[in-house]
Design a protein around this motif. Sequence first.
Motif, PDB file in Angstrom:
ATOM      1  N   THR A 172      -4.053  -5.482   0.138  1.00  0.00           N
ATOM      2  CA  THR A 172      -3.301  -6.430   0.956  1.00  0.00           C
ATOM      3  C   THR A 172      -2.605  -5.655   2.059  1.00  0.00           C
ATOM      4  O   THR A 172      -2.172  -4.516   1.845  1.00  0.00           O
ATOM      5  N   ASN A 173      -2.525  -6.230   3.239  1.00  0.00           N
ATOM      6  CA  ASN A 173      -1.977  -5.494   4.382  1.00  0.00           C
ATOM      7  C   ASN A 173      -0.546  -5.052   4.167  1.00  0.00           C
ATOM      8  O   ASN A 173      -0.139  -3.961   4.595  1.00  0.00           O
ATOM      9  N   ARG A 174       0.234  -5.921   3.508  1.00  0.00           N
ATOM     10  CA  ARG A 174       1.659  -5.631   3.413  1.00  0.00           C
ATOM     11  C   ARG A 174       2.234  -6.234   2.143  1.00  0.00           C
ATOM     12  O   ARG A 174       1.860  -7.341   1.744  1.00  0.00           O
ATOM     13  N   LEU A 175       3.165  -5.525   1.537  1.00  0.00           N
ATOM     14  CA  LEU A 175       3.911  -6.027   0.396  1.00  0.00           C
ATOM     15  C   LEU A 175       5.329  -6.377   0.838  1.00  0.00           C
ATOM     16  O   LEU A 175       5.922  -5.682   1.667  1.00  0.00           O
ATOM     17  N   ALA A 176       5.863  -7.450   0.283  1.00  0.00           N
ATOM     18  CA  ALA A 176       7.261  -7.791   0.534  1.00  0.00           C
ATOM     19  C   ALA A 176       8.131  -6.905  -0.343  1.00  0.00           C
ATOM     20  O   ALA A 176       8.018  -6.915  -1.570  1.00  0.00           O
ATOM     21  N   LEU A 177       8.996  -6.106   0.284  1.00  0.00           N
ATOM     22  CA  LEU A 177       9.859  -5.190  -0.446  1.00  0.00           C
ATOM     23  C   LEU A 177      11.306  -5.645  -0.354  1.00  0.00           C
ATOM     24  O   LEU A 177      11.715  -6.241   0.647  1.00  0.00           O
ATOM     25  N   PRO A 178      12.100  -5.360  -1.383  1.00  0.00           N
ATOM     26  CA  PRO A 178      13.537  -5.644  -1.275  1.00  0.00           C
ATOM     27  C   PRO A 178      14.139  -4.871  -0.107  1.00  0.00           C
ATOM     28  O   PRO A 178      13.629  -3.822   0.302  1.00  0.00           O
ATOM     29  N   ARG A 179      15.232  -5.393   0.417  1.00  0.00           N
ATOM     30  CA  ARG A 179      15.878  -4.738   1.549  1.00  0.00           C
ATOM     31  C   ARG A 179      16.291  -3.312   1.199  1.00  0.00           C
ATOM     32  O   ARG A 179      16.243  -2.409   2.036  1.00  0.00           O
ATOM     33  N   SER A 180      16.720  -3.076  -0.035  1.00  0.00           N
ATOM     34  CA  SER A 180      17.108  -1.728  -0.468  1.00  0.00           C
ATOM     35  C   SER A 180      16.327  -1.392  -1.734  1.00  0.00           C
ATOM     36  O   SER A 180      16.770  -1.672  -2.847  1.00  0.00           O
ATOM     37  N   LEU A 181      15.155  -0.820  -1.560  1.00  0.00           N
ATOM     38  CA  LEU A 181      14.303  -0.428  -2.680  1.00  0.00           C
ATOM     39  C   LEU A 181      14.717   0.959  -3.153  1.00  0.00           C
ATOM     40  O   LEU A 181      15.004   1.843  -2.339  1.00  0.00           O
ATOM     41  N   SER A 182      14.747   1.166  -4.453  1.00  0.00           N
ATOM     42  CA  SER A 182      15.135   2.464  -5.005  1.00  0.00           C
ATOM     43  C   SER A 182      14.098   2.909  -6.024  1.00  0.00           C
ATOM     44  O   SER A 182      13.375   2.080  -6.609  1.00  0.00           O
ATOM     45  N   LEU A 218       8.693  -6.693  -8.190  1.00  0.00           N
ATOM     46  CA  LEU A 218       8.324  -7.049  -6.833  1.00  0.00           C
ATOM     47  C   LEU A 218       7.519  -8.343  -6.812  1.00  0.00           C
ATOM     48  O   LEU A 218       6.803  -8.653  -7.771  1.00  0.00           O
ATOM     49  N   PRO A 219       7.613  -9.107  -5.706  1.00  0.00           N
ATOM     50  CA  PRO A 219       6.809 -10.332  -5.587  1.00  0.00           C
ATOM     51  C   PRO A 219       5.324 -10.032  -5.759  1.00  0.00           C
ATOM     52  O   PRO A 219       4.826  -9.025  -5.263  1.00  0.00           O
ATOM     53  N   HIS A 220       4.631 -10.891  -6.488  1.00  0.00           N
ATOM     54  CA  HIS A 220       3.184 -10.801  -6.738  1.00  0.00           C
ATOM     55  C   HIS A 220       2.810  -9.714  -7.746  1.00  0.00           C
ATOM     56  O   HIS A 220       1.841  -9.867  -8.459  1.00  0.00           O
ATOM     57  N   LEU A 221       3.572  -8.606  -7.771  1.00  0.00           N
ATOM     58  CA  LEU A 221       3.191  -7.496  -8.643  1.00  0.00           C
ATOM     59  C   LEU A 221       3.938  -7.507  -9.968  1.00  0.00           C
ATOM     60  O   LEU A 221       3.478  -6.910 -10.939  1.00  0.00           O
ATOM     61  N   GLY A 222       5.099  -8.156 -10.013  1.00  0.00           N
ATOM     62  CA  GLY A 222       5.882  -8.161 -11.243  1.00  0.00           C
ATOM     63  C   GLY A 222       6.542  -6.815 -11.478  1.00  0.00           C
ATOM     64  O   GLY A 222       6.897  -6.097 -10.543  1.00  0.00           O
ATOM     65  N   PRO A 223       6.698  -6.405 -12.764  1.00  0.00           N
ATOM     66  CA  PRO A 223       7.338  -5.114 -13.067  1.00  0.00           C
ATOM     67  C   PRO A 223       6.536  -3.950 -12.497  1.00  0.00           C
ATOM     68  O   PRO A 223       5.311  -3.895 -12.619  1.00  0.00           O
ATOM     69  N   CYS A 224       7.231  -3.022 -11.855  1.00  0.00           N
ATOM     70  CA  CYS A 224       6.572  -1.882 -11.212  1.00  0.00           C
ATOM     71  C   CYS A 224       7.402  -0.619 -11.425  1.00  0.00           C
ATOM     72  O   CYS A 224       8.616  -0.666 -11.590  1.00  0.00           O
ATOM     73  N   GLN A 225       6.709   0.500 -11.376  1.00  0.00           N
ATOM     74  CA  GLN A 225       7.365   1.799 -11.302  1.00  0.00           C
ATOM     75  C   GLN A 225       7.266   2.271  -9.858  1.00  0.00           C
ATOM     76  O   GLN A 225       6.171   2.350  -9.299  1.00  0.00           O
ATOM     77  N   VAL A 226       8.392   2.581  -9.257  1.00  0.00           N
ATOM     78  CA  VAL A 226       8.432   2.961  -7.840  1.00  0.00           C
ATOM     79  C   VAL A 226       8.839   4.431  -7.725  1.00  0.00           C
ATOM     80  O   VAL A 226       9.842   4.856  -8.309  1.00  0.00           O
ATOM     81  N   GLU A 227       8.039   5.193  -6.975  1.00  0.00           N
ATOM     82  CA  GLU A 227       8.310   6.613  -6.767  1.00  0.00           C
ATOM     83  C   GLU A 227       8.301   6.902  -5.270  1.00  0.00           C
ATOM     84  O   GLU A 227       7.501   6.329  -4.522  1.00  0.00           O
ATOM     85  N   PRO A 228       9.183   7.781  -4.803  1.00  0.00           N
ATOM     86  CA  PRO A 228       9.224   8.088  -3.366  1.00  0.00           C
ATOM     87  C   PRO A 228       8.052   8.963  -2.934  1.00  0.00           C
ATOM     88  O   PRO A 228       7.595   9.831  -3.676  1.00  0.00           O
ATOM     89  N   LEU A 229       7.575   8.704  -1.738  1.00  0.00           N
ATOM     90  CA  LEU A 229       6.613   9.552  -1.045  1.00  0.00           C
ATOM     91  C   LEU A 229       7.183   9.876   0.326  1.00  0.00           C
ATOM     92  O   LEU A 229       8.000   9.109   0.850  1.00  0.00           O
ATOM     93  N   PRO A 230       6.789  10.979   0.943  1.00  0.00           N
ATOM     94  CA  PRO A 230       7.246  11.244   2.314  1.00  0.00           C
ATOM     95  C   PRO A 230       6.813  10.119   3.255  1.00  0.00           C
ATOM     96  O   PRO A 230       5.627   9.902   3.464  1.00  0.00           O
TER      97      PRO A 230
END
Length: 428
Positions: A257-267, A273-285
């Motif tokens: 998908t071209n774009r995911l809707a992210l919270p204003r302050s993702l940590s 997340l919308p559409h994806l449900g529970p997720c593990q989020v890790e930082p990338l450069p």
Amino acid sequence: MDVTRLAAQDARRTARALGEARGAVLAGGQPKVAPRPVIRESWDRALRGGVDPDHDFRADLLSREEVEQRRQTSRLRHVLPVLHEGLLQFADSAQHIVVVTDAEARVLWREGSATGLRRADGQGLGIGGDFSEEVVGTNGIGTPLVARRPVQVVSAEHLVRTLDGWVCTGAPITDPRDGQVIGAVDVSGPLEAHHPATLALVGSVAKLAEARLRDLHLTSLERLRAIAAPVLARIGGRAVAVDADGWTAAVTGMPYTNRLALPRSLSPGRNRLPHLGPCQVEPLPGGWLIRPSAEPGAADDSTRVVLDLAHARRSTVTASGGASSWTQELSPRHAELLYLLALHPAGRTAAALADDMFGDPARTVTVRAEMSRLRRYMGAFLEHRPYRFTEGTEVEVLLPVDPLDLLPHSTAPAVVRARSGPGSSPRG
């Protein structure tokens, strides 16, 4: 009356005619020559906001430190060479100045001759000055930011009389990453030096600046893709790499998908997340690595949508429920669509929406294309055949205090009717 051409041919006659029109409107009468719709709408907004045409009010200039801070954080700094090159003929003119402002109409950069800059200083057009409609009324900076399109303001089309000697031509600049208006570029000069092609030129240069921003975004996505590719190959499973605005750089094990809707302050860490449900989020450069932990198609428990249309220059939608919440800034077209759907809980066909938006029920192709884009981030809350919010979704619409300030950029017949008379109230 073709104001721009007449001004180039006979400046005095133009100034006189426009002054008479403004005077008649302010006196509550009917002018012989009606002001252009974009100008009349701006006058109405400014007058409702308390701008006094006979009082040359100036907001305090921003401090040097505040100006520098805004410059360093503005995305406009990346397109200054484009703006300078495109409008160099005006910057070198002895009579014109070129101004670049942020989205709040604060002057961050300007160029011009010493004579032009001194004249601008005398009119409050200095670095850090505020040229929003709320402060100085109709003008070539604040008005394009509200109307979200290029606007030329000639002589007495300015609401405040002390600006009558100017012709100001401005265009908003939108960041293609998120559809957000990030500022405006304006060329201002004396009425007698006006040229009818200025509006087209300024609008074109603004589009070139937006194209430059788009190129820079694609380059940053390529860098993120190069970083993310080996990471995705190593971890396997479902994962996606996105930039800070949610644009996809690389994906594995799941539909693209071209774009995911992210919270204003993702940590980093566990998120929902919308559409994806529970997720593990890790930082990338330059972005994020997102690894869904639920099965594909798991339901999103967000059940509340708040459509905020209370501000003239910025519309947002916020979806929340359970432990998740996210906010998306809306393009003018998407703000119109969501407002129209909120007005009609039972739903609208593509033909009905086309009639609402364009006064032409045959323009269904355009409507379907925009709804397809809108559903990329609002798909969990929208149904089609007919288009409507999903059953059980609570929808609240935050409207401006004055109905006439509703989506001021919009020319959609249904929105125009909602501004000018009683109509259906969105559910909330």
